[in-house]
Design a protein around this motif. Structure first.
Motif, mmCIF file in Angstrom:
data_model
loop_
_atom_site.group_PDB
_atom_site.id
_atom_site.type_symbol
_atom_site.label_atom_id
_atom_site.label_comp_id
_atom_site.label_asym_id
_atom_site.label_seq_id
_atom_site.Cartn_x
_atom_site.Cartn_y
_atom_site.Cartn_z
ATOM 1 N N LYS A 221 0.834 -1.211 0.000
ATOM 2 C CA LYS A 221 0.000 0.000 0.000
ATOM 3 C C LYS A 221 0.869 1.262 0.000
ATOM 4 N N TYR A 222 1.929 1.255 0.780
ATOM 5 C CA TYR A 222 2.807 2.418 0.817
ATOM 6 C C TYR A 222 3.561 2.560 -0.511
ATOM 7 N N LEU A 223 3.999 1.450 -1.084
ATOM 8 C CA LEU A 223 4.693 1.505 -2.365
ATOM 9 C C LEU A 223 3.783 2.082 -3.444
ATOM 10 N N ILE A 224 2.528 1.667 -3.468
ATOM 11 C CA ILE A 224 1.574 2.222 -4.431
ATOM 12 C C ILE A 224 1.443 3.733 -4.242
ATOM 13 N N SER A 225 1.419 4.203 -2.994
ATOM 14 C CA SER A 225 1.338 5.655 -2.760
ATOM 15 C C SER A 225 2.608 6.354 -3.247
ATOM 16 N N GLN A 226 3.770 5.699 -3.113
ATOM 17 C CA GLN A 226 5.010 6.272 -3.644
ATOM 18 C C GLN A 226 4.944 6.372 -5.168
ATOM 19 N N LEU A 227 4.417 5.341 -5.811
ATOM 20 C CA LEU A 227 4.292 5.351 -7.268
ATOM 21 C C LEU A 227 3.364 6.467 -7.726
ATOM 22 N N HIS A 228 2.247 6.646 -7.011
ATOM 23 C CA HIS A 228 1.323 7.738 -7.347
ATOM 24 C C HIS A 228 1.992 9.104 -7.168
ATOM 25 N N SER A 229 2.813 9.252 -6.148
ATOM 26 C CA SER A 229 3.535 10.519 -5.934
ATOM 27 C C SER A 229 4.497 10.803 -7.083
ATOM 28 N N ILE A 230 5.167 9.768 -7.571
ATOM 29 C CA ILE A 230 6.073 9.945 -8.711
ATOM 30 C C ILE A 230 5.272 10.375 -9.937
ATOM 31 N N GLU A 231 4.126 9.738 -10.162
ATOM 32 C CA GLU A 231 3.267 10.126 -11.288
ATOM 33 C C GLU A 231 2.865 11.597 -11.188
ATOM 34 N N LEU A 232 2.416 11.992 -10.009
ATOM 35 C CA LEU A 232 1.991 13.388 -9.807
ATOM 36 C C LEU A 232 3.134 14.363 -10.045
ATOM 37 N N SER A 233 4.345 13.989 -9.636
ATOM 38 C CA SER A 233 5.501 14.871 -9.826
ATOM 39 C C SER A 233 5.807 15.087 -11.303
ATOM 40 N N ARG A 234 5.348 14.195 -12.162
ATOM 41 C CA ARG A 234 5.546 14.310 -13.611
ATOM 42 C C ARG A 234 4.295 14.839 -14.296
ATOM 43 N N GLY A 235 3.357 15.372 -13.523
ATOM 44 C CA GLY A 235 2.183 16.013 -14.103
ATOM 45 C C GLY A 235 1.026 15.089 -14.421
ATOM 46 N N ARG A 236 1.027 13.888 -13.882
ATOM 47 C CA ARG A 236 -0.070 12.948 -14.142
ATOM 48 C C ARG A 236 -1.347 13.458 -13.507
ATOM 49 N N LYS A 237 -2.400 13.458 -14.294
ATOM 50 C CA LYS A 237 -3.727 13.807 -13.794
ATOM 51 C C LYS A 237 -4.585 12.552 -13.903
ATOM 52 N N ARG A 238 -5.062 12.070 -12.777
ATOM 53 C CA ARG A 238 -5.849 10.843 -12.755
ATOM 54 C C ARG A 238 -7.301 11.130 -13.111
ATOM 55 N N GLN A 239 -7.817 10.390 -14.074
ATOM 56 C CA GLN A 239 -9.224 10.473 -14.464
ATOM 57 C C GLN A 239 -9.993 9.425 -13.661
ATOM 58 N N LYS A 240 -11.244 9.718 -13.393
ATOM 59 C CA LYS A 240 -12.061 8.756 -12.651
ATOM 60 C C LYS A 240 -12.309 7.492 -13.473
ATOM 61 N N LYS A 241 -12.626 7.662 -14.767
ATOM 62 C CA LYS A 241 -12.912 6.514 -15.630
ATOM 63 C C LYS A 241 -12.289 6.736 -16.989
ATOM 64 N N GLY A 242 -12.027 5.644 -17.674
ATOM 65 C CA GLY A 242 -11.553 5.723 -19.047
ATOM 66 C C GLY A 242 -10.053 5.854 -19.161
ATOM 67 N N PHE A 243 -9.611 5.879 -20.395
ATOM 68 C CA PHE A 243 -8.189 5.953 -20.711
ATOM 69 C C PHE A 243 -7.892 7.303 -21.327
#
Length: 188
Positions: free
Chosen positions: A70-92
């Motif tokens: 669970k903590y590793l997944i949160s680290q991965l999400h933080s890396i994504e956010l640092s590169r400008g990732r915007k998470r959509q609720k649904k879809g690709f």
């Protein structure tokens, strides 16, 4: 900090179709903060899935960690956010960076999506995983990743290996943790 657990080998898929070389290299640099000894697959180009867009670059990285899944997944999400990732609720959609925890040792946990279903669903996940862990056995299916790749309908999704000098150099030098010098060297 995530609660420490026994050391585990993990596998993470990386994908990007927005400035992919830069975003993947910076993600690798961040992952080296977790473990400087990354095992990195080749990079594969594939078409966008679920939407019309630029092709993706995809690869799989393996490393050791003692943090919880669970903590590793949160680290991965933080890396994504640092590169400008915007998470959509649904879809690709187009992504600057997509990091997914595929495997955390032999943990099976539906709430954390482990092992990740994408492994047997997408060629761009299965092939790089089979490349770096051909003899590893899927914890649910009981087959090696090489066997799963052999059985996969390879005509359903096209893949093309991409030669990127910085990432190839990193693959060769990953035991020395050379990400910073490769990023700053100006070669591609």
């Amino acid at each position: 900090m995530g609660q420490d657990t026994d050391i585990q080998r993990v596998y993470v898929s990386l994908g990007s179709n927005i400035e992919p070389v830069e975003n993947i290299l910076l993600a690798l640099q961040e992952l080296q903060h977790i473990d400087k000894h990354l095992h990195i697959s080749s990079v594969y180009e594939s078409a966008a899935v679920g939407f019309v867009g630029e092709n993706f670059y995809n690869l799989v990285v393996s490393f050791m960690t003692t943090v919880t899944p669970k903590y590793l997944i949160s680290q991965l999400h933080s890396i994504e956010l640092s590169r400008g990732r915007k998470r959509q609720k649904k879809g690709f959609d187009a992504r600057s960076l997509d990091l997914d925890l595929l495997l955390y040792g032999n943990v099976i946990d539906q709430s954390l999506k482990l092992p990740r279903e994408d492994i047997v669903k997408y060629a761009f996940v299965l092939l790089p995983l089979a490349e770096i862990a051909p003899h590893l056995i899927h914890p649910i299916l009981g087959k090696t990743y090489a066997q799963l790749w052999k059985e996969f309908d390879q005509s359903a999704q096209w893949l093309h290996k991409v030669e990127i000098a910085k990432i190839n150099d990193l693959r060769s030098n990953n035991a020395q943790g050379e990400v910073n010098s490769l990023i700053n060297s100006g070669q591609e």
